[in-house]
Design a protein around this motif. Structure first.
Motif, short mmCIF file in Angstrom:
data_model
loop_
_atom_site.label_atom_id
_atom_site.label_comp_id
_atom_site.label_asym_id
_atom_site.label_seq_id
_atom_site.Cartn_x
_atom_site.Cartn_y
_atom_site.Cartn_z
N GLY A 1 21.47 70.77 36.63
CA GLY A 1 21.56 70.35 35.23
C GLY A 1 21.10 68.92 35.03
O GLY A 1 20.39 68.61 34.07
N VAL A 2 21.47 68.04 35.94
CA VAL A 2 21.03 66.65 35.86
C VAL A 2 19.52 66.57 36.05
O VAL A 2 18.83 65.83 35.33
CB VAL A 2 21.77 65.79 36.92
N LEU A 3 18.98 67.35 36.98
CA LEU A 3 17.53 67.37 37.20
C LEU A 3 16.79 67.87 35.98
O LEU A 3 15.76 67.31 35.59
CB LEU A 3 17.22 68.24 38.41
N ILE B 1 13.82 64.44 29.50
CA ILE B 1 13.70 63.14 28.83
C ILE B 1 12.57 62.30 29.39
O ILE B 1 12.31 61.20 28.91
CB ILE B 1 15.03 62.35 28.87
N GLY B 2 11.89 62.82 30.43
CA GLY B 2 10.71 62.15 30.96
C GLY B 2 10.98 61.13 32.03
O GLY B 2 10.11 60.29 32.31
N LYS B 3 12.12 61.14 32.64
CA LYS B 3 12.41 60.17 33.71
C LYS B 3 11.92 60.63 35.08
O LYS B 3 11.91 59.87 36.01
CB LYS B 3 13.93 59.90 33.78
N LEU B 4 11.53 61.89 35.21
CA LEU B 4 10.98 62.40 36.48
C LEU B 4 9.55 62.80 36.32
O LEU B 4 9.07 63.28 35.40
CB LEU B 4 11.80 63.60 36.98
#
Length: 73
Positions: A62-64, A70-73
């Motif tokens: 879920g965190v992934l 949101i575009g952080k990865l």
């Protein structure tokens, strides 16, 4: 949350982690219900560790997914 994942899957933009997250989440819920229904017969340390591992995998998925959306990865 399920509605959002369903819309992404229908649009064809679903990541494989969404399906894995859903599978682990469903298994975790089923095991959790078994723990609630079965009073003491099924509550062993081994089974509780399995449920904890499934819960951690579901939470991490879920965190992934959140970080990916949101575009952080």
């Amino acid at each position: 949350m399920l509605y959002s994942a369903y819309n992404v899957a229908i649009a064809g933009r679903a990541l494989s982690v969404i399906y894995i997250h859903g599978l682990f989440g469903a298994i975790s819920l089923i095991f959790g219900f078994i723990f609630v229904i079965n009073r003491w017969k099924w509550k062993t340390r081994k089974n509780m560790r399995i449920l904890l591992a499934l819960w951690v995998l579901t939470f991490s998925g879920g965190v992934l997914i959140y970080l990916t959306f949101i575009g952080k990865l």
